[in-house]
Write an enzyme that holds these catalytic residues in place. Structure first.
Site, PDB file in Angstrom:
ATOM      1  N   GLU A   1       4.747 -11.274   3.718  1.00  0.00           N
ATOM      2  CA  GLU A   1       5.474 -11.060   4.983  1.00  0.00           C
ATOM      3  C   GLU A   1       6.112 -12.337   5.557  1.00  0.00           C
ATOM      4  O   GLU A   1       7.143 -12.194   6.228  1.00  0.00           O
ATOM      5  CB  GLU A   1       4.527 -10.443   6.024  1.00  0.00           C
ATOM      6  CG  GLU A   1       4.133  -9.015   5.725  1.00  0.00           C
ATOM      7  CD  GLU A   1       3.139  -8.911   4.571  1.00  0.00           C
ATOM      8  OE1 GLU A   1       3.202  -7.896   3.844  1.00  0.00           O
ATOM      9  OE2 GLU A   1       2.333  -9.832   4.387  1.00  0.00           O
TER      10      GLU A   1
ATOM     11  N   ASP B   1       2.309  -9.495  -3.146  1.00  0.00           N
ATOM     12  CA  ASP B   1       1.541  -9.113  -1.962  1.00  0.00           C
ATOM     13  C   ASP B   1       1.522 -10.286  -0.985  1.00  0.00           C
ATOM     14  O   ASP B   1       1.901 -11.407  -1.330  1.00  0.00           O
ATOM     15  CB  ASP B   1       0.115  -8.749  -2.400  1.00  0.00           C
ATOM     16  CG  ASP B   1      -0.670  -8.021  -1.318  1.00  0.00           C
ATOM     17  OD1 ASP B   1      -0.048  -7.512  -0.363  1.00  0.00           O
ATOM     18  OD2 ASP B   1      -1.907  -7.961  -1.431  1.00  0.00           O
TER      19      ASP B   1
ATOM     20  N   ASP C   1      -1.536  -1.175   3.250  1.00  0.00           N
ATOM     21  CA  ASP C   1      -2.973  -0.933   3.300  1.00  0.00           C
ATOM     22  C   ASP C   1      -3.303   0.264   4.190  1.00  0.00           C
ATOM     23  O   ASP C   1      -3.751   0.122   5.334  1.00  0.00           O
ATOM     24  CB  ASP C   1      -3.697  -2.180   3.801  1.00  0.00           C
ATOM     25  CG  ASP C   1      -3.536  -3.351   2.834  1.00  0.00           C
ATOM     26  OD1 ASP C   1      -3.135  -3.109   1.678  1.00  0.00           O
ATOM     27  OD2 ASP C   1      -3.804  -4.488   3.236  1.00  0.00           O
TER      28      ASP C   1
END
Length: 773
Positions: free
Chosen positions: A383, A380, A463
């Site tokens: 990015e 997670d 999300d």
């Protein structure tokens, strides 16, 4: 300015080179139906791991009065030299894509062209919006997008610059292989024109020939790789929350699932299992003795997946931080010091995953998870997402553009490699699990990625929110991810942010039956949404959905295997297989799961019916066997406990019994028979855990036959037998009103009635059943 030929073209060593002043167009064959273009210039081409090594092919080059025809067996490139334009055709001369011009706008390389009225576009990975991406503009820059993923949202967690074009009934694929920021306008600024722009004067581009859409998708899988077959438990139900913050809470959730007879295979641990959010640690107070906990869960049939973020807490007493700094493996700023940005632990260093030595070091650290018994890793915040940091304007919360990756003597600025961070983190994790758990299939989830991410990880859609719009939005996002080479994908069922309602959870769990990744995950501070959270009625509907998912596992696993072999996704838009039907071009709210099942989820509150489009042919309601004939729309019932699912006529769908987890052996395989003149089905089986299937350790059964007024004939043919399976009995389930006579291998077989089905059982081996009507 437009690019024009400045010298004669060269054709040597299998490459076509066209000088364009300070630039050159270099064309090489990747395969017999895929061309690689490089618009080379004064800067080096961006580093990219997206494409696998080229397979090669023989180019033929013919000079014309105005340019060149460059041919492969599957595709022809037509170049007009002054000014430079590109056009792709089939060998028969049918247009696949183009013409496209090429120009320099300052330091930006641009491709541009006109839009035809019937042009449609698919792919582009995780972008919100509808299935057909025409009429919008899209950027490629991995972003921690916590805002509502409405159809007008753009930058998301994944950047896959893969565009499938469809014009004149023919398809072509284009991979704009630049992991920096790129921009694609498909008729937003000017409804009559499209434009692609890269942040630099060079570009690598792959053209993938059709002409059928399925051909393009399969060949893209050849170019960027296909997913490996996951462990069977990963197809089961996953229960998660941010967070189950203590050992006791995790055991409570596991006990509730088992005591309430809610089938499940996986429990996820979010960031609170760690000591102060330090990766590769376990909280001494809240998760003491993790091996004991994981062993207790494993005895109940649960696997555990732990979240792992890239941010390493800046702490001289933390050995992971010390090693990262001492070994010189952190992302650095131009002046040489490690970059520091805030994430969950506070100020953090970030591993430089572009370095192979960093990937190896990071991967070896996963013994903190594999030794206690963690089964999978959830990457997670990769990015990479940064809460605060110097030179980082909101809302683009990431590293500054001039942070550097790679070796000191050839640094790569963050601006040029941003979209690769999650890809290489997942690569490090995937390779580590292969080393640390030999012969076990790795299971890695990644939020961020780039073209080819499917080689290392599956993807969830980030999300999302507990709103009906996001239940609906997850369908075209998942379908386009599948068309973009990432078939193992799915949203968080029930939604992550905000408060779910009972009806929304029911409908999302029903839709989750047919999403490749099926996880219920919710955020801290939101209403709990485990299947029992809203009372007995909702729990019963959720249980029914879970039991149906587990009954379907033999079919789902077979379809997963097909995706791993061919690159065709499990979840398929109707246009993929019925592209000649104009009605399917924009259809996004229903889909095929595999070849046999047509699924039409309920996406609106209070619905008791919905409109379903049936393509040409006959389609049978999965439960009632009511026949619907296409092409055309029909209204079908959809009460609270029902999701509309239809089987293709003649489908033979393999099913199992209701089980509580995938570790329970499948001893009797049920073949659900749907009436049709020609019957066909497939069943794939292996141990579900190891890599033995890659060495021939699997079974593949083909079922075929006929159904007419006199008899039903079903043939069982083993195409490959390499696995000693617990499945030894084949049960046929037929929608017949009376009990017929049946013979197998010349011997009469007992036939009995259960409800509206006639059943019979035979050994699962080569043979033929003849049922006299």
């Amino acid at each position: 300015m437009t690019l024009e030929r400045t010298a004669p073209a060269r054709f040597d060593a299998g490459r076509f080179v066209l000088p364009l002043g300070a630039h050159a167009l270099v064309v090489t064959p990747w395969s017999e139906a895929i061309l690689e273009f490089r618009f080379e210039g004064p800067q080096p081409l961006p580093v990219s791991p997206a494409a696998l090594p080229a397979r090669g092919g023989a180019l033929s080059v013919d000079e014309t009065a105005t340019g060149y025809r460059i041919g492969l067996p599957g595709v022809v490139l037509v170049l007009e030299a002054s000014p430079l334009t590109l056009r792709f055709e089939t060998p028969a001369g049918e247009l696949l894509w183009g013409p496209a011009g090429v120009r320099l706008s300052g330091d930006r390389l641009e491709l541009y062209g006109a839009l035809a009225p019937d042009d449609a576009f698919y792919g582009l990975g995780e972008k919100p919006g509808y299935l057909n991406k025409r009429g919008r503009a899209y950027g490629m820059w991995n972003t921690d997008n916590t805002g509502p993923h409405v159809e007008t949202a753009d930058l998301m967690y994944q950047s896959i610059p893969w565009l499938i074009t469809r014009t004149g009934g023919r398809s072509c694929g284009l991979l704009f292989d630049d992991p920096g920021h790129t921009h694609l306008d498909l008729g937003a600024e000017d409804a009559r024109a499209w434009r692609f722009a890269a942040d630099g004067p060079v570009l690598r581009l792959y053209a993938v020939a059709g002409p059928r859409l399925a051909d393009v998708v399969k060949r893209y899988g050849e170019l960027t790789g296909r997913m490996a077959l996951p462990p069977r438990w990963a197809l089961g139900y996953h229960q998660s929350r941010w967070s189950y913050p203590t050992r006791g809470e995790v055991l409570h959730v596991a006990t509730e699932l088992r005591d309430r007879r809610l089938p499940a295979d996986v429990i996820h641990l979010d960031i609170d299992y760690m000591e102060g959010y330090r990766v590769f640690t376990w909280s001494r107070e809240r998760f003491p003795e993790p091996a004991e906990l994981l062993g207790m869960l494993r005895e109940q049939g649960f696997r555990v997946v732990t979240i792992v973020d890239p941010g390493v807490k800046q702490d001289p007493h933390y050995d992971v931080c010390r090693e990262l700094e001492e070994k010189g493996l952190a992302v650095r700023m131009p002046h040489g010091s490690p970059y520091v940005g805030d994430v969950w632990p506070g100020p953090c260093y970030f591993p430089d995953f572009l370095k192979p030595e960093t990937r190896r070091w990071w991967g070896d650290r996963h013994t903190a998870y594999t030794e206690p018994g963690v089964a999978g890793i959830w990457n997670d915040m990769n990015e990479p997402s940064v809460f605060h940091g110097p030179g980082v304007p909101r809302p683009d919360q990431t590293m500054p553009a001039d942070a550097t990756f790679g070796p000191a003597d050839a640094p790569v600025p963050h601006a040029k490699a941003h979209n690769l961070y999650g890809f290489h983190m997942s690569q490090a994790t995937h390779e580590a699990l292969l080393r640390l758990l030999p012969d076990q299939r790795p299971f890695v989830i990644s939020r961020a990625g780039y073209a080819g991410i499917q080689r290392h990880a599956m993807v969830w859609l980030g999300d999302n929110h507990s709103i009906w719009a996001h239940l609906e939005q997850g369908l075209p996002m998942g379908l386009n991810m599948g068309l973009s080479g990432v078939p193992f994908v799915g949203p968080d069922s029930g939604g992550f942010m905000g408060d779910c309602s009972p009806e929304l959870l029911q409908r999302w769990m029903q839709a989750g039956i047919f999403t490749p990744f099926f996880r219920n995950h919710s955020a801290q501070g939101t209403r709990r949404q485990e299947p029992w959270a809203f009372g007995a009625d909702t729990e019963a509907i959720c249980r029914d959905a879970l039991e149906w998912r587990y009954r379907l596992l033999p079919y789902l696993y077979t379809v997963f295997r097909e995706a791993a072999e061919t690159g065709l996704p499990m979840q398929r838009p109707l246009v993929l297989t019925h592209e000649e039907d104009a009605e399917t071009a924009n259809l996004y709210d229903q889909f095929f799961f595999g070849d046999a099942l047509l699924v039409a989820p309920i996406l609106k509150p209070g619905a008791t019916h919905r409109m379903v489009y049936f393509p040409a042919g006959r389609w049978l309601d999965f439960h009632s066997q009511e026949v619907f004939t296409g092409p055309g729309y029909q209204v079908v019932p959809a009460g609270p406990d029902r999701i509309p699912v239809f089987a293709r006529e003649g489908a033979l769908v393999p099913l199992g019994p209701v089980v509580q987890h995938t570790g329970e052996p499948l001893e009797v395989l049920t073949l659900e028979v749907f009436e049709g003149p020609h019957l066909a089905g497939v069943f794939y089986d292996d141990d579900g855990e190891t890599l033995a299937y890659t060495r021939g350790g699997y079974n593949l059964w083909q079922f075929s036959g006929t159904w007419d007024a006199q008899a039903i004939v079903i043939r069982v043919t083993p195409e490959h037998l390499g696995y000693e399976s617990p499945t030894q009995i084949l049960r046929l389930s037929l929608p017949l009103e009376s009990i017929p006579r049946a013979r197998y291998a010349g011997v009469e077989v007992e036939v009995w009635k259960e409800g509206d089905r006639v059943l019979l059982e035979i050994p699962l081996r080569a043979g033929e059943v003849r049922i006299t009507l």
